[in-house]
Design a protein around this motif. Structure first.
Motif, PDB file in Angstrom:
ATOM      1  N   ARG A  13       0.836  -1.194   0.000  1.00  0.00           N
ATOM      2  CA  ARG A  13       0.000   0.000   0.000  1.00  0.00           C
ATOM      3  C   ARG A  13       0.872   1.244   0.000  1.00  0.00           C
ATOM      4  NH1 ARG A  13      -0.370  -2.677   4.468  1.00  0.00           N
ATOM      5  NH2 ARG A  13       0.487  -1.806   6.339  1.00  0.00           N
ATOM      6  N   SER A  14       0.255   2.369  -0.330  1.00  0.00           N
ATOM      7  CA  SER A  14       0.966   3.643  -0.376  1.00  0.00           C
ATOM      8  C   SER A  14       1.145   4.188   1.043  1.00  0.00           C
ATOM      9  CB  SER A  14       0.158   4.640  -1.206  1.00  0.00           C
ATOM     10  OG  SER A  14      -1.043   4.981  -0.527  1.00  0.00           O
ATOM     11  N   GLU A  15       1.957   5.230   1.152  1.00  0.00           N
ATOM     12  CA  GLU A  15       2.146   5.888   2.455  1.00  0.00           C
ATOM     13  C   GLU A  15       0.832   6.475   2.951  1.00  0.00           C
ATOM     14  OE1 GLU A  15       5.475   8.569   2.801  1.00  0.00           O
ATOM     15  OE2 GLU A  15       6.653   7.345   1.445  1.00  0.00           O
ATOM     16  N   GLU A  16       0.042   7.014   2.036  1.00  0.00           N
ATOM     17  CA  GLU A  16      -1.260   7.581   2.404  1.00  0.00           C
ATOM     18  C   GLU A  16      -2.190   6.499   2.959  1.00  0.00           C
ATOM     19  OE1 GLU A  16      -4.915   9.621   0.033  1.00  0.00           O
ATOM     20  OE2 GLU A  16      -2.903  10.375  -0.425  1.00  0.00           O
ATOM     21  N   GLU A  17      -2.208   5.336   2.307  1.00  0.00           N
ATOM     22  CA  GLU A  17      -3.014   4.229   2.811  1.00  0.00           C
ATOM     23  C   GLU A  17      -2.506   3.757   4.162  1.00  0.00           C
ATOM     24  OE1 GLU A  17      -2.958   1.258  -0.282  1.00  0.00           O
ATOM     25  OE2 GLU A  17      -4.973   1.821  -0.910  1.00  0.00           O
ATOM     26  N   SER A  18      -1.191   3.712   4.324  1.00  0.00           N
ATOM     27  CA  SER A  18      -0.611   3.292   5.607  1.00  0.00           C
ATOM     28  C   SER A  18      -1.043   4.221   6.725  1.00  0.00           C
ATOM     29  CB  SER A  18       0.918   3.256   5.515  1.00  0.00           C
ATOM     30  OG  SER A  18       1.335   2.258   4.630  1.00  0.00           O
ATOM     31  N   ALA A  19      -1.026   5.523   6.449  1.00  0.00           N
ATOM     32  CA  ALA A  19      -1.452   6.500   7.461  1.00  0.00           C
ATOM     33  C   ALA A  19      -2.933   6.338   7.772  1.00  0.00           C
ATOM     34  CB  ALA A  19      -1.161   7.916   6.973  1.00  0.00           C
ATOM     35  N   GLY A  20      -3.752   6.137   6.744  1.00  0.00           N
ATOM     36  CA  GLY A  20      -5.185   5.930   6.952  1.00  0.00           C
ATOM     37  C   GLY A  20      -5.464   4.658   7.729  1.00  0.00           C
ATOM     38  N   LYS A  22      -3.475   3.208   9.859  1.00  0.00           N
ATOM     39  CA  LYS A  22      -3.090   3.450  11.258  1.00  0.00           C
ATOM     40  C   LYS A  22      -4.198   4.195  12.001  1.00  0.00           C
ATOM     41  CE  LYS A  22       0.470   5.405  14.257  1.00  0.00           C
ATOM     42  NZ  LYS A  22      -0.456   5.387  15.336  1.00  0.00           N
ATOM     43  N   GLN A  23      -4.805   5.181  11.353  1.00  0.00           N
ATOM     44  CA  GLN A  23      -5.897   5.928  11.988  1.00  0.00           C
ATOM     45  C   GLN A  23      -7.085   5.015  12.273  1.00  0.00           C
ATOM     46  OE1 GLN A  23      -6.162   9.033   8.909  1.00  0.00           O
ATOM     47  NE2 GLN A  23      -5.964  10.519  10.582  1.00  0.00           N
ATOM     48  N   ILE A  24      -7.393   4.147  11.334  1.00  0.00           N
ATOM     49  CA  ILE A  24      -8.502   3.207  11.545  1.00  0.00           C
ATOM     50  C   ILE A  24      -8.193   2.286  12.716  1.00  0.00           C
ATOM     51  CG2 ILE A  24      -9.702   1.215  10.556  1.00  0.00           C
ATOM     52  CD1 ILE A  24      -9.468   2.632   7.818  1.00  0.00           C
ATOM     53  N   LEU A  25      -7.002   1.700  12.722  1.00  0.00           N
ATOM     54  CA  LEU A  25      -6.647   0.769  13.798  1.00  0.00           C
ATOM     55  C   LEU A  25      -6.632   1.457  15.162  1.00  0.00           C
ATOM     56  CD1 LEU A  25      -3.856  -1.277  12.003  1.00  0.00           C
ATOM     57  CD2 LEU A  25      -6.196  -1.996  12.521  1.00  0.00           C
ATOM     58  N   ASP A  26      -6.209   2.712  15.198  1.00  0.00           N
ATOM     59  CA  ASP A  26      -6.201   3.456  16.454  1.00  0.00           C
ATOM     60  C   ASP A  26      -7.620   3.712  16.957  1.00  0.00           C
ATOM     61  OD1 ASP A  26      -3.443   3.510  16.436  1.00  0.00           O
ATOM     62  OD2 ASP A  26      -3.296   5.596  15.738  1.00  0.00           O
ATOM     63  N   ALA A  27      -8.590   3.769  16.047  1.00  0.00           N
ATOM     64  CA  ALA A  27      -9.980   4.052  16.417  1.00  0.00           C
ATOM     65  C   ALA A  27     -10.742   2.803  16.857  1.00  0.00           C
ATOM     66  CB  ALA A  27     -10.709   4.704  15.249  1.00  0.00           C
ATOM     67  N   LEU A  28     -10.158   1.634  16.644  1.00  0.00           N
ATOM     68  CA  LEU A  28     -10.831   0.378  16.980  1.00  0.00           C
ATOM     69  C   LEU A  28     -10.315  -0.180  18.301  1.00  0.00           C
ATOM     70  CD1 LEU A  28     -10.672  -1.310  13.463  1.00  0.00           C
ATOM     71  CD2 LEU A  28     -12.650  -0.198  14.504  1.00  0.00           C
ATOM     72  N   THR A  29     -11.194  -0.868  19.013  1.00  0.00           N
ATOM     73  CA  THR A  29     -10.793  -1.514  20.261  1.00  0.00           C
ATOM     74  C   THR A  29     -10.046  -2.810  19.940  1.00  0.00           C
ATOM     75  OG1 THR A  29     -12.801  -2.858  20.438  1.00  0.00           O
ATOM     76  CG2 THR A  29     -12.878  -0.624  21.415  1.00  0.00           C
ATOM     77  N   ASP A  30      -9.355  -3.344  20.931  1.00  0.00           N
ATOM     78  CA  ASP A  30      -8.667  -4.628  20.739  1.00  0.00           C
ATOM     79  C   ASP A  30      -9.678  -5.728  20.422  1.00  0.00           C
ATOM     80  OD1 ASP A  30      -6.183  -3.518  21.142  1.00  0.00           O
ATOM     81  OD2 ASP A  30      -6.116  -4.030  23.279  1.00  0.00           O
ATOM     82  N   GLU A  31     -10.848  -5.668  21.047  1.00  0.00           N
ATOM     83  CA  GLU A  31     -11.896  -6.665  20.787  1.00  0.00           C
ATOM     84  C   GLU A  31     -12.357  -6.589  19.328  1.00  0.00           C
ATOM     85  OE1 GLU A  31     -16.484  -7.733  22.075  1.00  0.00           O
ATOM     86  OE2 GLU A  31     -15.303  -6.423  23.367  1.00  0.00           O
ATOM     87  N   GLU A  32     -12.543  -5.379  18.830  1.00  0.00           N
ATOM     88  CA  GLU A  32     -12.952  -5.221  17.435  1.00  0.00           C
ATOM     89  C   GLU A  32     -11.878  -5.751  16.498  1.00  0.00           C
ATOM     90  OE1 GLU A  32     -15.894  -1.334  17.620  1.00  0.00           O
ATOM     91  OE2 GLU A  32     -13.721  -1.026  17.742  1.00  0.00           O
ATOM     92  N   LYS A  33     -10.627  -5.453  16.786  1.00  0.00           N
ATOM     93  CA  LYS A  33      -9.531  -5.943  15.941  1.00  0.00           C
ATOM     94  C   LYS A  33      -9.476  -7.469  15.953  1.00  0.00           C
ATOM     95  CE  LYS A  33      -6.767  -1.886  16.964  1.00  0.00           C
ATOM     96  NZ  LYS A  33      -5.578  -1.410  17.682  1.00  0.00           N
ATOM     97  N   ALA A  34      -9.746  -8.073  17.091  1.00  0.00           N
ATOM     98  CA  ALA A  34      -9.719  -9.530  17.203  1.00  0.00           C
ATOM     99  C   ALA A  34     -10.860 -10.177  16.405  1.00  0.00           C
ATOM    100  CB  ALA A  34      -9.799  -9.950  18.665  1.00  0.00           C
ATOM    101  N   PRO A  42      -9.647  -3.895   7.266  1.00  0.00           N
ATOM    102  CA  PRO A  42      -9.560  -2.433   7.317  1.00  0.00           C
ATOM    103  C   PRO A  42      -9.034  -1.818   6.018  1.00  0.00           C
ATOM    104  CG  PRO A  42      -8.652  -3.382   9.304  1.00  0.00           C
ATOM    105  CD  PRO A  42      -8.877  -4.511   8.347  1.00  0.00           C
ATOM    106  N   LEU A  43      -8.066  -2.457   5.402  1.00  0.00           N
ATOM    107  CA  LEU A  43      -7.511  -1.937   4.161  1.00  0.00           C
ATOM    108  C   LEU A  43      -8.549  -1.989   3.036  1.00  0.00           C
ATOM    109  CD1 LEU A  43      -5.100  -0.759   2.677  1.00  0.00           C
ATOM    110  CD2 LEU A  43      -4.295  -3.108   2.285  1.00  0.00           C
ATOM    111  N   ARG A  44      -9.310  -3.073   2.972  1.00  0.00           N
ATOM    112  CA  ARG A  44     -10.369  -3.172   1.964  1.00  0.00           C
ATOM    113  C   ARG A  44     -11.395  -2.062   2.134  1.00  0.00           C
ATOM    114  NH1 ARG A  44     -10.481  -8.369   3.154  1.00  0.00           N
ATOM    115  NH2 ARG A  44     -12.488  -8.207   4.204  1.00  0.00           N
ATOM    116  N   HIS A  45     -11.804  -1.814   3.380  1.00  0.00           N
ATOM    117  CA  HIS A  45     -12.781  -0.750   3.643  1.00  0.00           C
ATOM    118  C   HIS A  45     -12.198   0.615   3.283  1.00  0.00           C
ATOM    119  CE1 HIS A  45     -16.387  -2.497   5.526  1.00  0.00           C
ATOM    120  NE2 HIS A  45     -15.578  -3.495   5.829  1.00  0.00           N
ATOM    121  N   LEU A  46     -10.954   0.845   3.636  1.00  0.00           N
ATOM    122  CA  LEU A  46     -10.319   2.125   3.326  1.00  0.00           C
ATOM    123  C   LEU A  46     -10.288   2.348   1.817  1.00  0.00           C
ATOM    124  CD1 LEU A  46      -8.821   4.621   4.425  1.00  0.00           C
ATOM    125  CD2 LEU A  46      -6.701   3.309   4.210  1.00  0.00           C
ATOM    126  N   ARG A  47      -9.935   1.332   1.082  1.00  0.00           N
ATOM    127  CA  ARG A  47      -9.891   1.453  -0.376  1.00  0.00           C
ATOM    128  C   ARG A  47     -11.293   1.605  -0.958  1.00  0.00           C
ATOM    129  NH1 ARG A  47      -5.157  -3.007  -1.756  1.00  0.00           N
ATOM    130  NH2 ARG A  47      -3.415  -1.653  -1.194  1.00  0.00           N
TER     131      ARG A  47
END
Length: 86
Positions: A13-20, A22-34, A42-47
């Motif tokens: 992914r691009s640097e812009e996607e990487s930054a996006g 990271k923002q998504i992952l920071d907004a999610l709880t550990d339970e949601e990530k699990a 998350p990358l599919r949704h971002l794209r």
């Protein structure tokens, strides 16, 4: 074993996607990530949302809530060799 975050870091992914991402992952709880059905969710949704982090995050949270309410993990576990545990 790699967690969802480490596996996502391997995707191209691009640097812009990487930054996006990271923002998504920071907004999610550990339970949601699990609860991700796969590490690239998350990358599919971002794209799909053309880089809109706010919309992608909202849709991920809604999708995960829907999956929990309909017990999708329980249903898909029935498809594995172990079958239904109940």
């Amino acid at each position: 074993m790699c967690g969802p975050t480490q596996k996502m870091m391997k995707a191209e992914r691009s640097e812009e996607e990487s930054a996006g991402l990271k923002q998504i992952l920071d907004a999610l709880t550990d339970e949601e990530k699990a609860d991700f059905p796969d590490p690239n969710m998350p990358l599919r949704h971002l794209r799909a949302d053309k880089g809109d982090v706010i919309v992608a995050t909202r849709k991920i949270k809604e999708t995960l809530a829907w999956r929990r309410s309909f017990q999708v993990a329980k249903i898909t576990n029935c498809l594995h060799d172990e079958g239904d545990e109940e």
